[in-house]
Design a protein around this motif. Structure first.
Motif, PDB file in Angstrom:
ATOM      1  N   HIS A  61       0.835  -1.206   0.000  1.00 23.09           N
ATOM      2  CA  HIS A  61       0.000   0.000   0.000  1.00 23.09           C
ATOM      3  C   HIS A  61       0.869   1.255   0.000  1.00 23.09           C
ATOM      4  O   HIS A  61       0.556   2.235  -0.699  1.00 23.09           O
ATOM      5  CB  HIS A  61      -0.936  -0.014   1.210  1.00 23.09           C
ATOM      6  CG  HIS A  61      -2.133  -0.896   1.043  1.00 23.09           C
ATOM      7  ND1 HIS A  61      -3.273  -0.488   0.381  1.00 23.09           N
ATOM      8  CD2 HIS A  61      -2.369  -2.177   1.436  1.00 23.09           C
ATOM      9  CE1 HIS A  61      -4.166  -1.467   0.380  1.00 23.09           C
ATOM     10  NE2 HIS A  61      -3.641  -2.510   1.007  1.00 23.09           N
ATOM     11  N   ASP A  62       1.957   1.230   0.765  1.00 26.19           N
ATOM     12  CA  ASP A  62       2.873   2.371   0.774  1.00 26.19           C
ATOM     13  C   ASP A  62       3.517   2.565  -0.601  1.00 26.19           C
ATOM     14  O   ASP A  62       3.764   3.704  -1.030  1.00 26.19           O
ATOM     15  CB  ASP A  62       3.965   2.174   1.826  1.00 26.19           C
ATOM     16  CG  ASP A  62       3.449   2.328   3.241  1.00 26.19           C
ATOM     17  OD1 ASP A  62       2.309   2.814   3.422  1.00 26.19           O
ATOM     18  OD2 ASP A  62       4.190   1.944   4.185  1.00 26.19           O
ATOM     19  N   ASP A 119       1.153   4.315  -2.907  1.00 25.79           N
ATOM     20  CA  ASP A 119       1.041   5.712  -2.468  1.00 25.79           C
ATOM     21  C   ASP A 119       2.254   6.513  -2.911  1.00 25.79           C
ATOM     22  O   ASP A 119       2.129   7.643  -3.415  1.00 25.79           O
ATOM     23  CB  ASP A 119       0.903   5.778  -0.942  1.00 25.79           C
ATOM     24  CG  ASP A 119      -0.460   5.316  -0.442  1.00 25.79           C
ATOM     25  OD1 ASP A 119      -1.399   5.219  -1.271  1.00 25.79           O
ATOM     26  OD2 ASP A 119      -0.583   5.040   0.767  1.00 25.79           O
ATOM     27  N   ASP A 120       3.461   5.958  -2.706  1.00 27.52           N
ATOM     28  CA  ASP A 120       4.676   6.670  -3.087  1.00 27.52           C
ATOM     29  C   ASP A 120       4.764   6.858  -4.601  1.00 27.52           C
ATOM     30  O   ASP A 120       5.259   7.892  -5.078  1.00 27.52           O
ATOM     31  CB  ASP A 120       5.906   5.907  -2.593  1.00 27.52           C
ATOM     32  CG  ASP A 120       6.104   6.015  -1.092  1.00 27.52           C
ATOM     33  OD1 ASP A 120       5.412   6.848  -0.469  1.00 27.52           O
ATOM     34  OD2 ASP A 120       6.937   5.268  -0.541  1.00 27.52           O
TER      35      ASP A 120
END
Length: 283
Positions: A100-101, A104-105
């Motif tokens: 998920h990160d 997002d990044d």
């Protein structure tokens, strides 16, 4: 400024065979962490015709790669985007969080391919693939992949993943041909993907490759990439400068004859460039 591809080169490159929807030549981004260079390099590559971009959580540059994609005139859905989860984060909960990160990044809704970066440290085929399967169901990634696996680990991954293993990324080039790994990968219908396809520059000046390159008036890089393509292996050479991006891209228009392909096949060299202690071949 370097010479840009001609119209004929671009047309030839855009007709490049694709492996199950994955373009067979991509841009690798390992060590591309400069906040000015990296987005520009990604934008340049996409403008040149590249449609496959490879990054990883461990590279620390997903936000820069995402910036380059946004800056380009290429629609996100036309870019095959891959990233990887690092070996310390392959437990179930950590893998979910890191994926998920990653999106997002990157500034995207999902990635096209999510790899297990190394079968080491927190990697457990049961828990890791439970997470990766869930990430497919959640729509965080379209496909799952593995990287740096040995044949017996490929077998275990296939056994434990509910979703098909789409791709296997490993070091592969004329000086490390990885016959056993390639065979095991292809036996399971998994797409082979080569990182360090230019052997960290050691293909330059190699007698056999240089002779073939001279016959075609091209670089050894083009010969190496053409050999991989002809052997059914997707390549993701790292490049940031326009000249290197163009030279790699121009490999798509190079056709090697059977004798040249055989001469490369017969190289009896085992020059591994990426060899950490935790590599499965060292266990």
């Amino acid at each position: 400024m370097s010479e840009k591809p001609t119209g004929d080169e671009v047309a030839t490159a855009n007709d490049c065979p694709r492996a199950s929807g994955m373009p067979m030549l991509g841009m690798g981004t390992w060590q591309l962490t400069d906040e000015e260079v990296t987005p520009e390099a990604v934008e340049t590559a996409l403008g040149m015709g590249y449609r496959h971009i490879d990054t990883a959580r461990g590279y620390g540059n997903e936000h820069l790669v995402g910036d380059g994609i946004k800056r380009s005139s290429v629609d996100r859905e036309d870019v095959f985007l891959a990233t990887k989860i690092w070996k310390s984060d392959l437990g179930y909960e950590d893998a979910i969080e890191q994926a998920h990160d990653a999106v997002d990044d990157l500034g995207v809704e999902k990635v096209d391919l999510l790899y297990v970066h190394w079968p080491a440290e927190a990697y457990d085929p049961v828990e890791t693939f439970r997470a990766f399967d869930e990430l497919v169901e959640e729509g965080v990634t379209d496909r799952i992949g593995i990287s740096n696996f040995e044949p017996e680990q490929i077998e275990a991954a296939v056994d434990h993943a509910d979703h098909d293993i789409f791709a296997h990324q490993f070091e592969c080039h004329p000086l490390l041909q990885q016959d056993a790994v390639r065979e095991a990968t292809e036996e399971h219908g998994i797409e082979p993907v080569a990182y360090s396809p230019l052997a960290r520059g050691d293909v330059f000046g190699h007698e056999v490759l240089s002779d073939i390159a001279g016959d075609h008036t091209v670089s050894e890089a083009r010969v190496s990439l053409a050999w991989l393509r002809e052997r059914g292996v997707t390549a993701i050479p790292k490049a940031s400068g326009e000249a290197h991006l163009h030279d790699n891209w121009a490999s798509l228009s190079l056709q090697l004859n059977d004798g040249e392909l055989d001469a490369i096949d017969e190289l009896d060299e085992h020059d591994r460039k990426v060899d950490p202690e935790f590599g499965p071949w060292n266990q």
